[in-house]
Design an enzyme around this catalytic site. Structure first.
Site, PDB file in Angstrom:
ATOM      1  N   TRP A  94       0.899  -1.169   0.094  1.00  0.00           N
ATOM      2  CA  TRP A  94       0.005   0.021   0.056  1.00  0.00           C
ATOM      3  C   TRP A  94       0.955   1.173   0.016  1.00  0.00           C
ATOM      4  O   TRP A  94       0.510   2.217  -0.554  1.00  0.00           O
ATOM      5  CB  TRP A  94      -1.007   0.116   1.298  1.00  0.00           C
ATOM      6  CG  TRP A  94      -1.901  -1.177   1.249  1.00  0.00           C
ATOM      7  CD1 TRP A  94      -2.203  -2.115   2.084  1.00  0.00           C
ATOM      8  CD2 TRP A  94      -2.894  -1.242  -0.021  1.00  0.00           C
ATOM      9  NE1 TRP A  94      -3.188  -2.828   1.680  1.00  0.00           N
ATOM     10  CE2 TRP A  94      -3.556  -2.556   0.465  1.00  0.00           C
ATOM     11  CE3 TRP A  94      -3.219  -0.757  -1.191  1.00  0.00           C
ATOM     12  CZ2 TRP A  94      -4.773  -3.187  -0.372  1.00  0.00           C
ATOM     13  CZ3 TRP A  94      -4.302  -0.996  -1.788  1.00  0.00           C
ATOM     14  CH2 TRP A  94      -5.032  -2.214  -1.619  1.00  0.00           C
TER      15      TRP A  94
ATOM     16  N   ASP B 108      -1.637   6.517   6.558  1.00  0.00           N
ATOM     17  CA  ASP B 108      -2.558   5.577   5.897  1.00  0.00           C
ATOM     18  C   ASP B 108      -3.063   4.623   6.928  1.00  0.00           C
ATOM     19  O   ASP B 108      -2.247   3.817   7.411  1.00  0.00           O
ATOM     20  CB  ASP B 108      -2.116   5.089   4.901  1.00  0.00           C
ATOM     21  CG  ASP B 108      -3.253   4.026   4.189  1.00  0.00           C
ATOM     22  OD1 ASP B 108      -4.500   3.785   4.836  1.00  0.00           O
ATOM     23  OD2 ASP B 108      -3.066   3.390   3.183  1.00  0.00           O
TER      24      ASP B 108
ATOM     25  N   LYS C 107     -12.215  -1.604   6.613  1.00  0.00           N
ATOM     26  CA  LYS C 107     -11.586  -2.523   7.306  1.00  0.00           C
ATOM     27  C   LYS C 107     -12.060  -2.669   9.040  1.00  0.00           C
ATOM     28  O   LYS C 107     -12.552  -3.523   9.488  1.00  0.00           O
ATOM     29  CB  LYS C 107     -10.037  -2.313   7.486  1.00  0.00           C
ATOM     30  CG  LYS C 107      -9.319  -3.107   6.114  1.00  0.00           C
ATOM     31  CD  LYS C 107      -9.079  -2.270   5.280  1.00  0.00           C
ATOM     32  CE  LYS C 107      -8.617  -3.247   4.009  1.00  0.00           C
ATOM     33  NZ  LYS C 107      -7.858  -2.196   2.928  1.00  0.00           N
TER      34      LYS C 107
HETATM   35  C1  LIG Z   1      -7.101  -2.003   1.989  1.00  0.00           C
HETATM   36  C2  LIG Z   1      -6.204  -0.654   1.947  1.00  0.00           C
HETATM   37  C3  LIG Z   1      -5.913   0.261   1.149  1.00  0.00           C
HETATM   38  C4  LIG Z   1      -6.826   0.469   0.052  1.00  0.00           C
HETATM   39  O1  LIG Z   1      -8.108   0.742   0.316  1.00  0.00           O
HETATM   40  P1  LIG Z   1      -9.239   1.235  -0.878  1.00  0.00           P
HETATM   41  O2  LIG Z   1     -10.147   1.765   0.323  1.00  0.00           O
HETATM   42  O3  LIG Z   1      -9.713  -0.134  -1.561  1.00  0.00           O
HETATM   43  O4  LIG Z   1      -8.834   1.963  -1.808  1.00  0.00           O
HETATM   44  C5  LIG Z   1      -5.071   1.241   1.548  1.00  0.00           C
HETATM   45  N1  LIG Z   1      -4.275   1.055   2.265  1.00  0.00           N
HETATM   46  C6  LIG Z   1      -4.220   0.322   3.296  1.00  0.00           C
HETATM   47  C7  LIG Z   1      -3.585   0.137   4.649  1.00  0.00           C
HETATM   48  C8  LIG Z   1      -5.120  -0.899   3.213  1.00  0.00           C
HETATM   49  O5  LIG Z   1      -5.377  -1.783   4.209  1.00  0.00           O
END
Ligand SMILES: *Cc1c(COP(=O)(O)O)cnc(C)c1O
Length: 364
Positions: free
Chosen positions: A106, A176, A200
């Protein structure tokens, strides 16, 4: 028809398990919100009832995480992936350099988008160790006067997590937090901007939580596409256009649920306990092998391997037959991944541990 009594243990990395009381409330109120007589999906985003929902969600987030007054809370769309672009488009001003700490797929994707916008620097990467750990403070090669430093607090695919945020001095830290937001106390003031796709740990997919320090809004240039400007989104309180109303509603309920469970300290204790039980089983005999280095182990995504890919296939097949879903590791790394976010019940961890012991007994 499936009822709540037929729910199975859902180890999915995302979209992921939601708190049962939240799902029950959504179900109960889906046809008509109490006192409103219409579904959450049928009311205007500019109506009084929705105004109460979005303001209530923000107030609960502020109370839960102790969000300082000089931070704005935004509910955006496009997932964490759009934030990979919005962060540099807004914050990487001409002539500046953005530092990226690479701890997995990511953060690599985030860097890829930033490179399209301006100058970047890799402040640290653990790729040479297959991203099995996060770097220490001493490994960071930070650019002095950088536009910002970007990190990924929990690496959903590799099963690693930071235990603390790095020190970046006056340079805003952008994190993030998609897969560990609100899983433990978070010091918002040590960040310039935090973002998390909701699916998540926070709610359904379709809404992205952004918390941004208000002085950073001045960096958003007027030439940006309107919808991609943090300044515009903040000025309009996330209502420049129709926001993801259903997602905001559910996210608000999830945050209320976390508060009712005792808040972030209580979540941290619960998550520690669940992860410790699973890692203890992984470490017990050598039949299972944890993939993350111990100091960097994630409390959210527990990744491990078995002796062979065939055995892993058999493990997943047997687990599925036993009523566990979502244990297959990310397609890029293989192996097993048990995602045990806030809403994942302790009983499910106990069941998986039992299953693992039984599987070892019959296959070891
Ligand atoms: C799942 C995830 C993403 C991507 O998320 P989307 O909402 O599908 O764009 C980005 N960063 C992390 C750490 C993730 O777990």
């Amino acid at each position: 028809m499936a009822t709540t009594t037929t729910r199975i243990f859902n180890f999915s990395a995302g979209p992921a398990v939601l708190p049962l009381p939240v799902l029950e409330q959504v179900q109960r109120d889906l046809i008509a919100l109490p006192g409103v007589g219409m579904s959450i999906m049928e009311i205007s985003h500019r109506s009084k009832p929705f105004d109460a929902i979005i303001k209530g969600a923000e107030a609960d987030i502020r109370a839960l995480a102790g969000v300082p007054d000089n931070y704005r809370v935004l509910f955006l769309q496009g997932g964490a992936s759009l934030q990979f672009s919005m962060v540099p488009m807004n914050l990487l001003t001409p002539g500046g350099t953005a530092d990226y700490i690479l701890t997995g797929a990511w953060s690599q994707k985030a860097l890829k988008e930033a490179k399209k916008v301006g100058k970047t620097n890799v402040a640290a990467t653990t790729e040479a160790e297959q991203f099995t750990r996060v770097p220490g403070q001493g490994e960071l090669q930070l650019t002095s006067g950088a536009a910002y430093v970007h990190m990924t607090s929990n690496n959903t695919i590799f099963g690693t997590e930071w235990t603390d945020v790095p020190r970046t001095g006056d340079v805003p830290l952008v994190s993030d937090t998609s897969s560990d937001m609100f899983s433990r106390p978070i010091d918002i003031a040590r960040h310039g901007l935090i973002y998390a796709g909701a699916q998540k740990n926070l709610g359904p997919s379709g809404v992205t939580l952004v918390i941004v320090r208000d002085d950073l809004l001045a960096r958003s240039q007027a030439t940006l596409p309107t919808m991609l400007s943090y300044a515009v989104q903040a000025e309009n309180a996330s209502l420049y256009n129709t926001p993801p109303t259903f997602g905001i509603y559910v996210l608000g309920l999830v945050v209320k649920w976390i508060r009712s469970e005792g808040g972030l300290e209580a979540m941290a204790r619960l998550n520690e306990r669940k992860a410790a039980r699973l890692y203890a089983e992984i470490d017990r005999s050598g039949f299972y092998r944890g993939t993350a280095q111990k100091e960097s182990r994630s409390r959210m995504n527990v990744t491990f391997r078995l002796g062979s890919e065939d055995l892993e296939k058999k493990f997943i097949q047997s687990a599925t037959a036993a009523g566990f879903d979502g244990l297959k590791g990310h397609r890029s790394v293989g192996g097993i991944r048990a995602s045990i976010y806030n809403a994942f019940p302790e009983a499910g961890v106990d069941s998986l541990v039992q299953f693992m012991q039984e599987f070892e007994r019959t296959n070891g």
